[in-house]
Design an enzyme around this catalytic site. Structure first.
Site, PDB file in Angstrom:
ATOM      1  N   LYS A   1       0.839  -1.208   0.000  1.00 54.41           N
ATOM      2  CA  LYS A   1       0.000   0.000   0.000  1.00 54.41           C
ATOM      3  C   LYS A   1       0.872   1.256   0.000  1.00 54.41           C
ATOM      4  O   LYS A   1       0.612   2.209  -0.727  1.00 54.41           O
ATOM      5  CB  LYS A   1      -0.953  -0.020   1.213  1.00 54.41           C
ATOM      6  CG  LYS A   1      -2.064  -1.053   1.036  1.00 54.41           C
ATOM      7  CD  LYS A   1      -2.882  -1.326   2.293  1.00 54.41           C
ATOM      8  CE  LYS A   1      -3.781  -2.547   2.029  1.00 54.41           C
ATOM      9  NZ  LYS A   1      -4.625  -2.936   3.168  1.00 54.41           N
TER      10      LYS A   1
ATOM     11  N   GLN B   1      -4.884  -1.658   9.325  1.00 51.44           N
ATOM     12  CA  GLN B   1      -4.706  -2.987   8.739  1.00 51.44           C
ATOM     13  C   GLN B   1      -5.278  -4.064   9.667  1.00 51.44           C
ATOM     14  O   GLN B   1      -5.019  -4.062  10.860  1.00 51.44           O
ATOM     15  CB  GLN B   1      -3.205  -3.236   8.462  1.00 51.44           C
ATOM     16  CG  GLN B   1      -2.913  -4.497   7.690  1.00 51.44           C
ATOM     17  CD  GLN B   1      -3.477  -4.498   6.262  1.00 51.44           C
ATOM     18  OE1 GLN B   1      -3.631  -3.444   5.636  1.00 51.44           O
ATOM     19  NE2 GLN B   1      -3.791  -5.666   5.748  1.00 51.44           N
TER      20      GLN B   1
ATOM     21  N   ASP C   1     -11.346   2.217   3.311  1.00 52.44           N
ATOM     22  CA  ASP C   1     -11.543   0.760   3.199  1.00 52.44           C
ATOM     23  C   ASP C   1     -13.022   0.424   2.973  1.00 52.44           C
ATOM     24  O   ASP C   1     -13.347  -0.691   2.553  1.00 52.44           O
ATOM     25  CB  ASP C   1     -11.109   0.070   4.508  1.00 52.44           C
ATOM     26  CG  ASP C   1      -9.767  -0.630   4.402  1.00 52.44           C
ATOM     27  OD1 ASP C   1      -9.412  -1.060   3.289  1.00 52.44           O
ATOM     28  OD2 ASP C   1      -9.099  -0.756   5.447  1.00 52.44           O
TER      29      ASP C   1
HETATM   30  N1  GUN Z   1      -6.635  -7.158   5.809  1.00 54.08           N
HETATM   31  C1  GUN Z   1      -6.812  -7.936   4.714  1.00 54.08           C
HETATM   32  N2  GUN Z   1      -7.381  -7.213   3.719  1.00 54.08           N
HETATM   33  C2  GUN Z   1      -7.546  -5.966   4.201  1.00 54.08           C
HETATM   34  C3  GUN Z   1      -8.055  -4.764   3.637  1.00 54.08           C
HETATM   35  O1  GUN Z   1      -8.505  -4.700   2.491  1.00 54.08           O
HETATM   36  N3  GUN Z   1      -8.030  -3.677   4.452  1.00 54.08           N
HETATM   37  C4  GUN Z   1      -7.572  -3.730   5.724  1.00 54.08           C
HETATM   38  N4  GUN Z   1      -7.614  -2.602   6.450  1.00 54.08           N
HETATM   39  N5  GUN Z   1      -7.091  -4.817   6.278  1.00 54.08           N
HETATM   40  C5  GUN Z   1      -7.077  -5.925   5.513  1.00 54.08           C
END
Ligand code: GUN
Length: 284
Positions: free
Chosen positions: A52, A96, A119
């Protein structure tokens, strides 16, 4: 042979579009900023978070990284989120997941301002999605809609079957396909006659988390098969929920793993961050 849906190149095109718009904003003196919070050092999370950050660097989005130790108290995390909610220079906040076991994930997600919920996990964002109001769309299902559209696969009037009912993929996927006027069935581990149900699909989205479970017996000839799985096969090689080699001769179109849905999630996150900044500028 099926059309291979190249998520890597479609994601690259989206990131390039975002990059151009971020550049245009930057010429007006506006910076787009994403705050990324990781608690603890779950290895998979570290890989996702690094990807990211890399995508932010590529698109010109500023990323603020908060790496908190595993033993951080929930109050400390909530207080950081509240500070970021108030900051005018922060457009998106991403925590996350998964969080350490002593934290209440729901409470954490609910603390993120819906205006910065890039998200799309906040109950207000989920509610907006369900009733067709504007809000951030969750990145993986939104990315799948983009994959279909940019591969000229129409959704309206099609039989769509989603296997899996998670809050992050299955449920929002079903709602988004419905929004695009598909006829949608959600199947799951307790569905009777899963093969027959899956075989009805013109568009089959698979998000079950079981390596290579979906063979050609589940696929209608000519169907578009979208594989959200990220699994390991018997040789520890990365693979999806779909048995790609078995299905490729039956499907009309198929996403590979890796290089299908995966890259789209991050591209859509970048798009959401840009959109958040654009909404801030427009004052909505
Ligand atoms: N953990 C696995 N996929 C994601 C996601 O798309 N966003 C977040 N914040 N955590 C994750």
């Amino acid at each position: 042979m099926a059309q291979i849906i190249d998520g890597k190149s479609i994601a690259a095109a989206i990131k390039d579009e975002v990059k151009r718009e971020v550049e245009a904003l930057s010429q007006k003196g506006i910076t787009v900023t994403l705050a990324v919070i990781q608690v603890g050092d779950n290895q998979a999370s570290t890989v996702y978070v690094n990807n990211k950050k890399k995508a932010c660097a590529y698109t010109g989005i500023r990323s603020l990284a908060y790496e908190l130790p595993e033993k951080t108290g929930q109050e400390e995390l909530l207080s950081l989120i509240q500070d970021l909610n108030k900051r005018e220079d922060v457009d998106g906040i991403l925590v996350q997941l998964p969080l350490p076991a002593h934290m209440d994930e729901d409470a954490v997600i609910r603390t993120i301002s819906p205006a910065k919920d890039v998200d799309g996990f906040h109950p207000e964002s989920v509610g907006a999605l369900c009733i067709g109001q504007s809000g951030f769309l969750p990145c993986t299902p939104a990315g799948i809609i983009e994959l279909l559209k940019r591969s000229d696969i129409s959704i309206a009037g099609k039989e769509c079957v989603v296997i899996g009912r998670s809050n992050i993929v299955g449920k929002p996927m079903a709602i988004l396909l419905l929004r695009e006027n598909g006829t949608v069935t959600v199947a799951h581990s307790q569905t009777a006659n899963l093969k027959e149900t899956a075989k009805r699909a013109d568009i089959l989205v698979v998000a079950i988390g079981k390596a290579k479970m979906i063979t050609r017996d589940y696929v209608k000839p000519g169907a578009a098969v979208i594989d959200v799985g990220m699994d390991r096969d018997e040789n520890n090689k990365l693979c999806g929920d779909v048995d790609y080699e078995d299905v490729i001769g039956t499907a009309g179109a198929i996403t590979p793993v890796p290089g299908g849905v995966g890259p789209m999630t991050i591209a859509m996150l970048m798009k959401n961050c840009l959109e958040s900044a654009q909404r801030r500028i427009r004052g909505i």
